[in-house]
Motif scaffolding. Sequence first.
Motif, short mmCIF file in Angstrom:
data_model
loop_
_atom_site.label_atom_id
_atom_site.label_comp_id
_atom_site.label_asym_id
_atom_site.label_seq_id
_atom_site.Cartn_x
_atom_site.Cartn_y
_atom_site.Cartn_z
N GLU A 141 0.95 -1.18 -0.05
CA GLU A 141 0.05 0.09 0.02
C GLU A 141 0.84 1.15 0.06
OE1 GLU A 141 -2.77 -0.20 3.20
OE2 GLU A 141 -3.67 -2.16 2.57
N MET A 142 2.17 1.33 0.46
CA MET A 142 2.73 2.42 0.66
C MET A 142 3.03 3.33 -0.60
SD MET A 142 6.39 3.26 2.56
CE MET A 142 7.64 2.36 1.37
N LYS A 143 3.04 2.56 -1.87
CA LYS A 143 3.41 3.31 -3.05
C LYS A 143 2.51 4.11 -3.59
CE LYS A 143 6.35 3.59 -6.93
NZ LYS A 143 7.49 3.92 -6.74
N THR A 144 1.33 3.99 -3.30
CA THR A 144 0.22 4.84 -3.90
C THR A 144 -0.64 5.36 -2.72
OG1 THR A 144 -1.44 2.72 -3.60
CG2 THR A 144 -0.27 3.09 -5.71
N ALA A 145 -0.14 5.44 -1.52
CA ALA A 145 -0.92 6.18 -0.29
C ALA A 145 -0.45 7.42 -0.41
CB ALA A 145 -0.07 5.42 0.92
N PRO A 146 -1.57 8.37 0.04
CA PRO A 146 -1.59 9.91 0.04
C PRO A 146 -0.19 10.31 0.82
CG PRO A 146 -3.67 9.23 0.32
CD PRO A 146 -2.76 7.95 0.56
N GLU A 168 10.83 2.52 -4.09
CA GLU A 168 11.50 3.90 -4.29
C GLU A 168 10.80 5.24 -3.80
OE1 GLU A 168 12.53 4.19 -8.72
OE2 GLU A 168 14.29 2.89 -8.23
N VAL A 169 10.14 4.82 -2.58
CA VAL A 169 9.39 6.20 -2.28
C VAL A 169 10.37 7.11 -1.29
CG1 VAL A 169 8.00 6.51 -0.22
CG2 VAL A 169 7.27 4.71 -1.81
N LEU A 170 10.43 8.34 -1.64
CA LEU A 170 11.06 9.43 -1.05
C LEU A 170 12.71 9.08 -1.81
CD1 LEU A 170 9.58 9.69 2.51
CD2 LEU A 170 9.21 10.99 0.59
N LYS A 171 13.04 8.37 -2.65
CA LYS A 171 14.33 8.19 -2.80
C LYS A 171 14.80 9.61 -3.73
CE LYS A 171 17.26 5.53 -6.18
NZ LYS A 171 17.14 4.35 -7.15
N ASP A 172 14.31 10.49 -4.01
CA ASP A 172 14.66 11.67 -4.59
C ASP A 172 14.13 12.85 -3.52
OD1 ASP A 172 15.73 10.28 -6.95
OD2 ASP A 172 13.98 10.42 -8.02
N PHE A 213 14.55 8.32 2.55
CA PHE A 213 14.70 7.20 1.68
C PHE A 213 14.92 5.58 2.42
CE2 PHE A 213 16.92 4.34 -1.72
CZ PHE A 213 15.72 3.80 -2.14
N ALA A 214 13.75 4.92 2.79
CA ALA A 214 14.30 3.91 3.88
C ALA A 214 15.72 3.25 3.84
CB ALA A 214 13.10 3.04 3.75
N PRO A 215 16.00 2.60 2.60
CA PRO A 215 17.42 1.97 2.65
C PRO A 215 18.52 2.85 3.06
CG PRO A 215 15.94 1.75 0.82
CD PRO A 215 15.26 2.49 1.43
N ALA A 216 18.52 4.12 2.79
CA ALA A 216 19.57 4.94 3.22
C ALA A 216 19.50 5.11 4.39
CB ALA A 216 19.45 6.42 2.38
#
Length: 221
Positions: free
Chosen positions: A155-160, A193-197, A208-211
């Motif tokens: 669900e995270m990718k398309t969440a508001p 890739e949520v918040l990657k950029d 960005f979660a991995p970082a």
Amino acid sequence: MTGTTTAEVLAELAALEDPRARQVNEKHGDDHGVNLGKLRAIAKRLKTQQDLARELWETDDTAAKLLALLICRPKAFGRDELDRMVREARTPKVHDWLVNYVVKKNPHAEELRLAWSADPDPVVASAGWALTTERVAKKPEGLDLTKLLDVIEAEMKTAPDRLQWAMNHCLAQIGIEHAEHRARAIGIGERLEVLKDYPTPPNCTSPFAPAWIAEMVRRQA
């Protein structure tokens, strides 16, 4: 400072209105122009005043609501009262302070966490996820972390925005605190890739979660 009236506090807040502060705050969705350091100084002077806090909350003034959250007694609110308040918290800062300064310290926090996480309103649901993140970090016993990761992955990718941010924080916290789930948490972050950029100032940790996970684990080591 007991005996201070709501009208007196509102007048003091109005006198502190700074157009430049409002301009900065409005970029973050917060419609007030009071410097938060000065707001905290008023709270320190007023000390805890639950009745005044309730009156300030009922105004339509964002700075007054923030002050209410600083001078209230968190454990004094009932479950339904907090549920109403989270739905009335129109701005990000009010919502954030309500959850972090009040709800987390309230005996109904766990009940509200479960109810809000399933709420159809994404801003209310984000409050539920914030409470879940708190439990992931401080009291994970009884949480199904695998199921949480399943929901985040789906669900995270398309969440508001607000809900996505809260879910991403939970994802990072699982990866940071629970080594057995770390590889999966990083993998979910890399795939979605949520918040990657997301623009991150120098010397600040990327959301960005991995970082985020990698940096916090490095610091803990």
